[in-house]
Design a protein around this motif. Structure first.
Motif, mmCIF file in Angstrom:
data_model
loop_
_atom_site.group_PDB
_atom_site.id
_atom_site.type_symbol
_atom_site.label_atom_id
_atom_site.label_comp_id
_atom_site.label_asym_id
_atom_site.label_seq_id
_atom_site.Cartn_x
_atom_site.Cartn_y
_atom_site.Cartn_z
ATOM 1 N N LEU A 62 0.830 -1.206 0.000
ATOM 2 C CA LEU A 62 0.000 0.000 0.000
ATOM 3 C C LEU A 62 0.857 1.245 0.000
ATOM 4 O O LEU A 62 2.054 1.177 0.244
ATOM 5 N N GLU A 63 0.190 2.384 -0.171
ATOM 6 C CA GLU A 63 0.842 3.672 0.099
ATOM 7 C C GLU A 63 0.127 4.316 1.257
ATOM 8 O O GLU A 63 -1.103 4.338 1.313
ATOM 9 N N LEU A 64 0.887 4.858 2.187
ATOM 10 C CA LEU A 64 0.329 5.536 3.347
ATOM 11 C C LEU A 64 0.876 6.962 3.340
ATOM 12 O O LEU A 64 2.060 7.162 3.586
ATOM 13 N N GLU A 65 0.034 7.911 3.010
ATOM 14 C CA GLU A 65 0.469 9.316 2.899
ATOM 15 C C GLU A 65 1.761 9.424 2.083
ATOM 16 O O GLU A 65 2.707 10.112 2.477
ATOM 17 N N GLY A 66 1.812 8.701 0.979
ATOM 18 C CA GLY A 66 2.988 8.772 0.100
ATOM 19 C C GLY A 66 4.143 7.869 0.512
ATOM 20 O O GLY A 66 5.172 7.829 -0.169
ATOM 21 N N ILE A 67 3.984 7.136 1.612
ATOM 22 C CA ILE A 67 5.047 6.221 2.052
ATOM 23 C C ILE A 67 4.715 4.813 1.540
ATOM 24 O O ILE A 67 3.652 4.275 1.855
ATOM 25 N N PRO A 68 5.612 4.195 0.772
ATOM 26 C CA PRO A 68 5.335 2.826 0.318
ATOM 27 C C PRO A 68 5.562 1.831 1.459
ATOM 28 O O PRO A 68 6.629 1.824 2.089
ATOM 29 N N VAL A 69 4.553 1.019 1.731
ATOM 30 C CA VAL A 69 4.656 0.041 2.818
ATOM 31 C C VAL A 69 4.006 -1.282 2.407
ATOM 32 O O VAL A 69 3.240 -1.339 1.441
ATOM 33 N N ALA A 70 4.309 -2.315 3.163
ATOM 34 C CA ALA A 70 3.502 -3.538 3.148
ATOM 35 C C ALA A 70 2.974 -3.697 4.562
ATOM 36 O O ALA A 70 3.702 -3.474 5.521
ATOM 37 N N LEU A 71 1.691 -4.030 4.673
ATOM 38 C CA LEU A 71 1.070 -4.223 5.992
ATOM 39 C C LEU A 71 0.737 -5.694 6.157
ATOM 40 O O LEU A 71 0.044 -6.274 5.314
ATOM 41 N N GLN A 72 1.237 -6.291 7.229
ATOM 42 C CA GLN A 72 1.018 -7.722 7.460
ATOM 43 C C GLN A 72 0.478 -7.949 8.871
ATOM 44 O O GLN A 72 0.859 -7.239 9.803
ATOM 45 N N ARG A 73 -0.384 -8.945 8.991
ATOM 46 C CA ARG A 73 -0.814 -9.335 10.338
ATOM 47 C C ARG A 73 0.226 -10.327 10.846
ATOM 48 O O ARG A 73 0.296 -11.456 10.370
ATOM 49 N N SER A 74 1.064 -9.898 11.759
ATOM 50 C CA SER A 74 2.211 -10.714 12.182
ATOM 51 C C SER A 74 2.881 -10.050 13.370
ATOM 52 O O SER A 74 2.434 -9.009 13.855
ATOM 53 N N GLY A 75 3.963 -10.639 13.810
ATOM 54 C CA GLY A 75 4.768 -10.068 14.890
ATOM 55 C C GLY A 75 5.148 -11.109 15.912
ATOM 56 O O GLY A 75 4.407 -12.057 16.145
ATOM 57 N N TYR A 108 5.865 -2.852 6.993
ATOM 58 C CA TYR A 108 7.189 -2.920 6.370
ATOM 59 C C TYR A 108 7.402 -1.629 5.582
ATOM 60 O O TYR A 108 6.791 -1.423 4.529
ATOM 61 N N LEU A 109 8.278 -0.778 6.088
ATOM 62 C CA LEU A 109 8.616 0.482 5.416
ATOM 63 C C LEU A 109 9.499 0.179 4.203
ATOM 64 O O LEU A 109 10.549 -0.459 4.348
ATOM 65 N N LYS A 110 9.085 0.631 3.018
ATOM 66 C CA LYS A 110 9.843 0.312 1.805
ATOM 67 C C LYS A 110 10.684 1.480 1.296
ATOM 68 O O LYS A 110 11.147 1.452 0.161
ATOM 69 N N ASP A 111 10.855 2.496 2.142
ATOM 70 C CA ASP A 111 11.709 3.634 1.786
ATOM 71 C C ASP A 111 12.329 4.167 3.081
ATOM 72 O O ASP A 111 11.688 4.880 3.839
ATOM 73 N N GLY A 112 13.574 3.763 3.294
ATOM 74 C CA GLY A 112 14.252 4.064 4.562
ATOM 75 C C GLY A 112 14.370 5.542 4.876
ATOM 76 O O GLY A 112 14.603 5.908 6.033
ATOM 77 N N SER A 113 14.179 6.404 3.872
ATOM 78 C CA SER A 113 14.290 7.841 4.153
ATOM 79 C C SER A 113 13.022 8.370 4.840
ATOM 80 O O SER A 113 12.979 9.518 5.257
ATOM 81 N N GLN A 114 11.978 7.523 4.953
ATOM 82 C CA GLN A 114 10.712 8.006 5.519
ATOM 83 C C GLN A 114 10.386 7.389 6.891
ATOM 84 O O GLN A 114 9.223 7.347 7.298
ATOM 85 N N GLY A 115 11.432 6.964 7.586
ATOM 86 C CA GLY A 115 11.230 6.331 8.889
ATOM 87 C C GLY A 115 10.597 7.265 9.911
ATOM 88 O O GLY A 115 9.694 6.869 10.656
#
Ligand code: THG
Length: 367
Positions: free
Chosen positions: A181-194, A204-211
């Motif tokens: 997905l995209e969250l406010e322009g941040i590319p992520v993957a959302l998983q039910r896990s942990g 899962y943040l897919k762009d380390g500059s947006q931590g």
């Protein structure tokens, strides 16, 4: 106060500055990265996970991405769990074994598509392992470590926070399934896990500059639920019976010995690494099994750096591989990797550095 000098050998994380601002006091090294652990009050951080919601920088769970025509084939060669029914968008817990059947890692495998997989790994180098096996087998794949850093949101109120951020559809997401997905322009993957049994999700943040941006979104959405920072919690995972590969396993531990046999399918193709050895072990029966230990005494006495011998009538019968103070049981609990001749209900002695301690063997989970 401490600071970490980032180098190619010890990588920081996209969330570390934020963790530091939250009052980070301790960190560990895992997968050649910094794993933030405590924020000044481990007990409060534990109860927040049990009763509320906690956010963890688990960037150390690196992704080994396999892409290409033979990606699905390689995934099955590496995994002694049947992946033939795994669908795009689904994740599966897959212990990886070497040729002797020893567990070397226990990733969550995320299947994006037939030609793209992520192994979300525990602490060992699977990039080299996968690359070597792919090359030796002449497979058409590319193996990389992409810019991906998971942020875990765990605890009974995690679903409220994640639903407020992503929408109510997340309530129906099945365990280990995920969505990109995209969250406010941040590319992520959302998983039910942990890595807890309190429920939750990983972003899962897919762009380390947006931590920083992602951290703040979660922190703000979590504020009404009193979210706070935390980390994979040894007392909780021990009470819940989760295995820590590399902690509760050694160079000779197979999946059947540590309750991971349910994730091994003996009828996977013959070219799966370790499957011949695993079939033989399954046929002969494993020599050891994993049981819980309840230690006598009422003072917290965690495990130090090494496994401790378990004895019965003065003879070594196994090892205590983990020991932690259980806040809910108010006693020290741990894991035994012990001869199958010794069963739950029996008592053993733990050879601790400060002297021997009696312990009762129990079935897991503790809670
Ligand atoms: N999150 C992500 N990657 C990871 C971990 C994680 N990589 C490796 C590390 N953790 C250890 N592996 C795990 C991950 C999840 C679980 C166990 C070990 C787990 N197990 C459940 C159980 O044992 O009850 C369910 C397993 C099942 O039945 O399928 O959740 O935390 N991204």
């Amino acid at each position: 106060m401490f600071s970490i000098t980032p180098t190619a050998r010890l990588r920081t994380t996209p969330f570390l500055e934020m963790a530091r601002k939250e009052g980070l006091t301790n960190a560990m090294v895992y997968n050649r990265m910094v794993l933030p652990t405590f924020y000044g009050n481990p007990e409060e951080e534990y109860w927040r996970l049990i009763n509320g919601v906690s956010m963890w920088d688990v960037s150390v769970e690196r992704q080994v991405q396999v892409t290409g025509k033979d990606a699905a084939k390689l995934a099955q060669i590496l995994s002694p769990r049947d992946l033939s029914k795994c669908k795009p968008g689904q994740g599966k817990y897959v212990p990886l074994c070497n040729h002797q059947g020893t567990v070397i890692n226990d990733p969550i495998l995320l299947k994006h598509d037939e030609d793209r997989f992520w192994f979300s790994i525990a602490d060992s180098d699977i990039w080299s392992w996968a690359s070597a096996i792919a090359a030796e087998r002449g497979l058409d794949v590319k193996i990389e470590e992409p810019d991906v850093s998971p942020l875990a949101v765990q605890g009974p109120k995690a679903v409220e926070v994640i639903a407020d951020i992503f929408g109510d559809w997340v309530r129906d997401l099945k365990y280990f399934w995920f969505k990109e997905l995209e969250l406010e322009g941040i590319p992520v993957a959302l998983q039910r896990s942990g890595w807890s049994k309190q429920g939750g999700f990983e972003i899962y943040l897919k762009d380390g500059s947006q931590g920083e941006k992602l951290w703040n979104i979660v922190k703000e959405a979590g504020a009404p639920y009193d979210i706070g920072p935390g980390s994979p919690a040894t007392p909780e995972r021990t009470e819940s019976g989760l295995v820590s590969v590399g902690g509760d396993t050694d160079a000779h531990t197979n999946p059947f010995e540590v309750r991971l046999g349910q994730y091994v399918d003996l009828d996977v193709p013959d070219d799966t690494v370790g499957i011949q050895a695993l079939r033989k072990i399954a046929e002969e029966g494993p020599k050891r099994h994993q049981l819980g230990l309840k230690l006598e005494g009422d003072q917290p006495a965690p495990l130090g750096l090494a496994w401790e011998d378990l004895t019965s009538d003065g003879q070594k019968v196994g090892d205590m591989t983990n020991c932690t103070w259980s806040y809910r049981l108010q006693q020290n609990i741990g894991y035994a990797l012990i001869s199958r001749e010794v069963q739950a209900g029996e008592k053993v002695m733990v050879q601790r550095p400060g002297g021997e301690v009696r312990a009762e063997l129990v079935e897991m989970p503790f809670i």
